[in-house]
Design an enzyme around this catalytic site. Structure first.
Site, PDB file in Angstrom:
ATOM      1  N   ARG A  21       0.865  -1.178   0.000  1.00  0.00           N
ATOM      2  CA  ARG A  21       0.000   0.000   0.000  1.00  0.00           C
ATOM      3  C   ARG A  21       0.902   1.228   0.000  1.00  0.00           C
ATOM      4  NH1 ARG A  21      -3.566  -2.798  -1.460  1.00  0.00           N
ATOM      5  NH2 ARG A  21      -5.554  -3.264  -0.440  1.00  0.00           N
ATOM      6  N   GLU A  50      -4.312   7.604  -4.594  1.00  0.00           N
ATOM      7  CA  GLU A  50      -4.677   6.917  -5.839  1.00  0.00           C
ATOM      8  C   GLU A  50      -6.064   7.360  -6.279  1.00  0.00           C
ATOM      9  OE1 GLU A  50      -4.241   2.698  -5.292  1.00  0.00           O
ATOM     10  OE2 GLU A  50      -2.165   2.872  -4.707  1.00  0.00           O
ATOM     11  N   HIS A  83      -1.677   0.488  -9.847  1.00  0.00           N
ATOM     12  CA  HIS A  83      -2.245  -0.482  -8.896  1.00  0.00           C
ATOM     13  C   HIS A  83      -2.857  -1.690  -9.625  1.00  0.00           C
ATOM     14  CE1 HIS A  83      -4.029  -0.860  -4.594  1.00  0.00           C
ATOM     15  NE2 HIS A  83      -3.826  -2.060  -5.134  1.00  0.00           N
TER      16      HIS A  83
END
Ligand code: NAP
Length: 324
Positions: free
Chosen positions: A237, A266, A285
């Site tokens: 993360r 994000e 991601h």
């Protein structure tokens, strides 16, 4: 009375149809913002919610008083206050295992792409700069035979390490909350304190979950311990890493390169310098983002929510106390 299930998206027609045979299924009108005003009516009557990136707050739980289960289509659940759910007797289900190998593939993609400068040199070629034999200015670094330092040695960390040890003859070091003697035997992996691992590894790969203990686990002091030739990989993360410190370390030659699948914010804001840096490979991601794995994750989440709403034990339950 049929129970009501709120679906945020990402389920196939077949999965939706199976759930609709058992429950009254409502698709969220606004799938991007869970607590948007237009979602309130469906959430108010929900017994279950299934979706990904669910930003759950106590206020949202107050507005859904009948809620029995939240099924996230992910293994990480850092956007969900687990203790608050447990206090209210709400089960939290996630999707471990089915995404482990794919996410480890992403980790190794970043290891290879950064070490061999694959993206940078593909762009260099595309720009018409390949006009003579390449020389040291285009050389990369070996991966095979190097030292791989895993920060976090759970399912995904171990799967990355297996690729490194068995496929590339890498020496594996790991720092983790608990020791993993079976993996030490299988891969010859050695446990280290985080500071020792940072100093010894050629590649540092982060796979710890984001929680209060791991937020900004890696910052200026930690980058300073890495070798100047060291390559940093984050597939966990974004908030596990202090991104400002990472940019400084990359700009000032404290470390050599970084491969990043996750970011503090994000989608990554356009103002971020990271994707423009030649020594960075930045991905949006995509850790688990293959057709096969996303399908398997959605199926696991659908199975979890179905079992929970039928009063049975879900396959992957985070807070066992809420079931009991
Ligand atoms: P996991 O099996 O639970 O592994 C996490 C490991 O981290 C465990 O071994 C745990 O130690 C260790 N750990 C936890 N807190 C720690 C701390 N404070 N210090 C040191 N070690 C600590 O989880 P996983 O399935 O491998 O997934 C890991 C994370 O990857 C997820 O939480 C998620 O955030 C991220 N992820 C990202 C993507 C992506 O798309 N990029 C995809 C999937 C997952 P113990 O073994 O002692 O408990």
């Amino acid at each position: 009375m049929q129970k009501r299930l709120v679906v945020q998206g990402r389920l196939s027609d077949d999965q939706l149809s199976t759930l609709s045979d058992l429950f009254k299924v409502d698709v969220l009108p606004n799938p991007n913002v869970l607590d948007a005003p237009e979602n309130r009516a469906v959430l108010a009557g929900a017994h279950g919610i299934i979706g990904s990136g669910l930003a759950i707050t106590p206020a949202l739980l107050d507005a859904a008083p009948q809620l029995e289960v939240i099924a996230t289509i992910s293994v990480g659940y850092d956007s969900i206050p687990v203790d608050e759910l447990t206090k209210r007797g709400i089960m939290l289900c996630n999707t471990p295992d089915v995404l482990t190998e794919t996410t480890a593939d992403t980790g190794f993609t970043l290891i290879m792409a950064t070490a061999r400068r694959a993206v940078e040199l593909a762009e260099w070629l595309q720009a018409g700069k390949w006009q003579a034999s390449i020389g040291p200015a285009q050389f990369g670094s070996d991966v095979h035979g190097k030292t791989l330092g895993m920060v976090g040695f759970g399912r995904i960390g171990q799967a990355v390490a297996r690729r490194g040890a068995l496929g590339f003859g890498m020496q594996v070091l790991y720092s983790n909350a608990s020791p993993k003697p079976a993996l030490e035997r299988e891969l010859g992996a050695q446990r280290r304190e985080l500071n020792e691992l940072l100093a010894e590894a050629d590649f540092v790969c982060v796979t710890v979950p984001l929680n209060a203990e791991t937020e900004h686990l890696i910052g200026t002091d930690e980058f300073a311990l890495m070798k100047p030739s060291g390559i940093f990989i984050n597939i966990a993360r974004g908030k596990v890493v202090d991104e400002t410190a990472l940019v400084n370390a990359l700009e000032n030659g404290v470390i050599k390169a970084a491969g990043l699948d996750v970011f503090e914010q994000e989608p990554l804001p356009a103002s971020s310098p990271l994707p423009k840096m030649p020594n960075v490979v930045a991905l949006p991601h995509i850790g688990s983002a293959t057709h096969e794995t996303r399908e398997a994750m959605a199926q696991r989440a659908a199975d979890n929510v179905r079992l929970a709403l039928l009063g049975k034990h879900p396959i992957s339950l985070v807070n066992e106390e809420a079931y009991q």
